[in-house]
Structures are given as structure tokens and as C-alpha cells.
Design an enzyme around this catalytic site. Sequence first.
Site, PDB file in Angstrom:
ATOM      1  N   ALA A  40      10.191  21.828   6.134  1.00 22.05           N
ATOM      2  CA  ALA A  40      11.822  22.924   5.705  1.00 22.05           C
ATOM      3  C   ALA A  40      12.727  23.336   6.381  1.00 22.05           C
ATOM      4  O   ALA A  40      12.635  24.020   7.499  1.00 22.05           O
ATOM      5  CB  ALA A  40      10.979  24.399   5.019  1.00 22.05           C
ATOM      6  N   GLU A  73       4.354  11.995   1.430  1.00 20.61           N
ATOM      7  CA  GLU A  73       4.979  12.293  -0.026  1.00 20.61           C
ATOM      8  C   GLU A  73       5.743  13.667  -0.068  1.00 20.61           C
ATOM      9  O   GLU A  73       6.195  14.131   0.831  1.00 20.61           O
ATOM     10  CB  GLU A  73       3.128  13.136  -0.490  1.00 20.61           C
ATOM     11  CG  GLU A  73       2.483  12.128  -0.780  1.00 20.61           C
ATOM     12  CD  GLU A  73       0.812  12.480   0.649  1.00 20.61           C
ATOM     13  OE1 GLU A  73       1.256  13.269   0.737  1.00 20.61           O
ATOM     14  OE2 GLU A  73       0.515  11.556   0.727  1.00 20.61           O
ATOM     15  N   ASN A  78      13.167  15.296  -5.409  1.00 17.24           N
ATOM     16  CA  ASN A  78      13.441  15.900  -4.333  1.00 17.24           C
ATOM     17  C   ASN A  78      14.342  15.009  -3.685  1.00 17.24           C
ATOM     18  O   ASN A  78      14.387  14.326  -2.787  1.00 17.24           O
ATOM     19  CB  ASN A  78      12.212  16.774  -3.489  1.00 17.24           C
ATOM     20  CG  ASN A  78      12.978  17.764  -2.373  1.00 17.24           C
ATOM     21  OD1 ASN A  78      14.661  17.044  -1.956  1.00 17.24           O
ATOM     22  ND2 ASN A  78      12.173  17.487  -1.114  1.00 17.24           N
ATOM     23  N   TYR A  85      15.361  11.344   4.586  1.00 17.01           N
ATOM     24  CA  TYR A  85      13.647  10.783   5.018  1.00 17.01           C
ATOM     25  C   TYR A  85      14.600   8.941   4.702  1.00 17.01           C
ATOM     26  O   TYR A  85      14.394   8.431   5.920  1.00 17.01           O
ATOM     27  CB  TYR A  85      12.700  10.615   4.576  1.00 17.01           C
ATOM     28  CG  TYR A  85      12.144  11.652   4.161  1.00 17.01           C
ATOM     29  CD1 TYR A  85      11.935  12.328   5.304  1.00 17.01           C
ATOM     30  CD2 TYR A  85      11.836  12.125   2.673  1.00 17.01           C
ATOM     31  CE1 TYR A  85      11.151  13.602   5.666  1.00 17.01           C
ATOM     32  CE2 TYR A  85      11.226  13.825   3.193  1.00 17.01           C
ATOM     33  CZ  TYR A  85      10.236  14.327   4.170  1.00 17.01           C
ATOM     34  OH  TYR A  85       9.914  15.192   4.532  1.00 17.01           O
TER      35      TYR A  85
HETATM   36  C1  LIG Z   1      14.947  18.616   2.972  1.00 14.06           C
HETATM   37  C2  LIG Z   1      15.313  19.310   4.082  1.00 14.06           C
HETATM   38  C3  LIG Z   1      14.643  19.740   4.924  1.00 14.06           C
HETATM   39  C4  LIG Z   1      16.967  18.653   4.748  1.00 14.06           C
HETATM   40  O1  LIG Z   1      17.540  19.459   5.588  1.00 14.06           O
HETATM   41  P1  LIG Z   1      18.830  19.986   6.096  1.00 14.06           P
HETATM   42  O2  LIG Z   1      18.848  20.665   7.637  1.00 14.06           O
HETATM   43  O3  LIG Z   1      20.165  20.112   4.692  1.00 14.06           O
HETATM   44  O4  LIG Z   1      19.136  18.028   6.386  1.00 14.06           O
HETATM   45  P2  LIG Z   1      20.708  17.699   7.138  1.00 14.06           P
HETATM   46  O5  LIG Z   1      21.730  18.460   7.347  1.00 14.06           O
HETATM   47  O6  LIG Z   1      19.253  16.803   8.865  1.00 14.06           O
HETATM   48  O7  LIG Z   1      20.560  16.327   6.659  1.00 14.06           O
HETATM   49  C5  LIG Z   1      20.220  15.047   7.281  1.00 14.06           C
HETATM   50  C6  LIG Z   1      20.670  13.940   6.412  1.00 14.06           C
HETATM   51  O8  LIG Z   1      19.808  13.835   4.580  1.00 14.06           O
HETATM   52  C7  LIG Z   1      20.535  13.889   4.166  1.00 14.06           C
HETATM   53  N1  LIG Z   1      20.684  14.846   2.682  1.00 14.06           N
HETATM   54  C8  LIG Z   1      20.382  15.846   3.607  1.00 14.06           C
HETATM   55  N2  LIG Z   1      20.115  17.286   1.993  1.00 14.06           N
HETATM   56  C9  LIG Z   1      20.613  16.454   1.510  1.00 14.06           C
HETATM   57  C10 LIG Z   1      21.021  16.856  -0.142  1.00 14.06           C
HETATM   58  N3  LIG Z   1      21.085  17.865  -0.490  1.00 14.06           N
HETATM   59  N4  LIG Z   1      22.009  15.507  -1.036  1.00 14.06           N
HETATM   60  C11 LIG Z   1      22.056  14.508  -0.261  1.00 14.06           C
HETATM   61  N5  LIG Z   1      21.431  14.179   1.013  1.00 14.06           N
HETATM   62  C12 LIG Z   1      21.281  14.906   1.986  1.00 14.06           C
HETATM   63  C13 LIG Z   1      22.033  13.404   4.017  1.00 14.06           C
HETATM   64  O9  LIG Z   1      21.742  12.053   4.363  1.00 14.06           O
HETATM   65  C14 LIG Z   1      21.829  14.185   5.291  1.00 14.06           C
HETATM   66  O10 LIG Z   1      23.220  14.099   6.286  1.00 14.06           O
HETATM   67  P3  LIG Z   1      24.472  13.830   5.876  1.00 14.06           P
HETATM   68  O11 LIG Z   1      24.541  15.458   6.094  1.00 14.06           O
HETATM   69  O12 LIG Z   1      25.016  13.457   8.174  1.00 14.06           O
HETATM   70  O13 LIG Z   1      25.043  13.024   4.741  1.00 14.06           O
HETATM   71  C15 LIG Z   1      15.682  20.708   3.123  1.00 14.06           C
HETATM   72  O14 LIG Z   1      17.014  20.224   2.002  1.00 14.06           O
HETATM   73  C16 LIG Z   1      14.720  21.215   3.122  1.00 14.06           C
HETATM   74  O15 LIG Z   1      14.829  22.901   3.619  1.00 14.06           O
HETATM   75  N6  LIG Z   1      14.427  21.688   1.783  1.00 14.06           N
HETATM   76  C17 LIG Z   1      13.800  22.165   0.784  1.00 14.06           C
HETATM   77  C18 LIG Z   1      12.082  21.715   1.368  1.00 14.06           C
HETATM   78  C19 LIG Z   1      11.451  20.584   1.322  1.00 14.06           C
HETATM   79  O16 LIG Z   1      11.812  19.591   0.169  1.00 14.06           O
HETATM   80  N7  LIG Z   1      10.864  20.314   2.073  1.00 14.06           N
HETATM   81  C20 LIG Z   1      10.635  18.088   2.369  1.00 14.06           C
HETATM   82  C21 LIG Z   1       9.486  17.934   1.280  1.00 14.06           C
HETATM   83  S1  LIG Z   1       8.559  16.410   1.330  1.00 14.06           S
END
Ligand SMILES: CC(C)(COP(=O)(O)OP(=O)(O)OC[C@H]1O[C@@H](n2cnc3c(N)ncnc32)[C@H](O)[C@@H]1OP(=O)(O)O)[C@@H](O)C(=O)NCCC(=O)NCCS
Length: 122
Positions: A40, A73, A78, A85
Site C-alpha cells: 500500500a 490475490e 481493484n 501488477y
Molecule cells: C495499488 C497501489 C499500491 C499502487 O501504488 P502507486 O504508487 O500508486 O503505483 P505506481 O505509481 O507505482 O503505478 C505503477 C503502475 O500501476 C498502474 N496504476 C497505478 N495506479 C493506477 C490507477 N489508479 N489506475 C490505473 N492504473 C494504475 C499504472 O500502470 C502505473 O504506471 P503509470 O503511472 O506509469 O501509468 C496503490 O494504489 C494503493 O496503495 N492502493 C491501495 C492498497 C491496495 O489496493 N493494495 C493492493 C492490494 S492487492
Amino acid sequence: MLEALGWSGAIALVSEDETGIAGYVLGRVVVDQAEILSIAIVPGRRRQGLGRQLLDGVLAAMMQRGAGTVWLEVRASNEAAQAMYQSAGFSAAGLRRGYYRQPPEDALVLRRELAAARVNPT
Ligand SMILES: CC(C)(COP(=O)(O)OP(=O)(O)OC[C@H]1O[C@@H](n2cnc3c(N)ncnc32)[C@H](O)[C@@H]1OP(=O)(O)O)[C@@H](O)C(=O)NCCC(=O)NCCS
């Protein structure tokens, strides 16, 4: 999460700068199989590449510890996590119906092989 940190093979990485902790990832390696348990990024720091950085870091640590396959998972709804991923080379490996509670939801099972780069001496 604290309990998971005590498991053998647990890996935890934190993303931190002068403003504080921006996120974390928690994983586990058992023999040649690895699992991402949780990842996260704090809401105000998302879409800055930090999630992907943590993911790449934990995958490298898993490979270093001998993991050949990584599993995780993710909630079917999401889309952000699934996109991250997918961009990191994970693909769908199955569906666990009713896996999550509060709210109830199916889980997609994703998998990625961690093939070490082969060095060809010739
Ligand atoms: C999932 C999560 C960890 C991603 O972290 P993040 O730092 O925002 O991700 P990044 O900036 O490294 O993004 C990497 C890639 O993921 C994809 N991505 C990330 N967030 C996205 C969104 N909201 N919508 C679409 N694509 C997304 C994109 O391909 C992105 O690459 P880009 O920015 O060059 O387009 C974050 O949204 C989060 O903390 N979510 C809540 C917790 C969660 O869902 N954890 C996963 C449980 S399995």
C-alpha cells in the site's frame, strides 16, 4: 501484519523520505514459492511510481532468496493494483470466489515467474 513479520521467510520493505513513510510491501518466501501479502501507498503519494518501486524491490529480494514463482490475490474490483501488477509482468492464474470479507468479493489470483537472467559464458 506484525504477526506476518515474525513468519520465517518474511520480507518487509518501506518507502520513506523526509516527509515520512509513504508505503510498504510485505511478502514471504517458502522454498521456491513466494507470495505478496500486502502492499500500500498512502493516498496522497499514489501515481508517483512508489508502488512499482516497492514491488520491484520485493521481487528482487524474493529472487535473491531463491523464489521461482510469485503469487498474490487481489480484489476483482481493484483496477489500480491490477494495472500495477500487469505492468510488472503478473498474469491471471485463477479466481477465488468469496475470498474477501467486508465487503465480500472474489479474488483474482495472479502469478509471475521470476526467471533469473541466464548468463551464457560462450
Ligand atoms: C495499488 C497501489 C499500491 C499502487 O501504488 P502507486 O504508487 O500508486 O503505483 P505506481 O505509481 O507505482 O503505478 C505503477 C503502475 O500501476 C498502474 N496504476 C497505478 N495506479 C493506477 C490507477 N489508479 N489506475 C490505473 N492504473 C494504475 C499504472 O500502470 C502505473 O504506471 P503509470 O503511472 O506509469 O501509468 C496503490 O494504489 C494503493 O496503495 N492502493 C491501495 C492498497 C491496495 O489496493 N493494495 C493492493 C492490494 S492487492
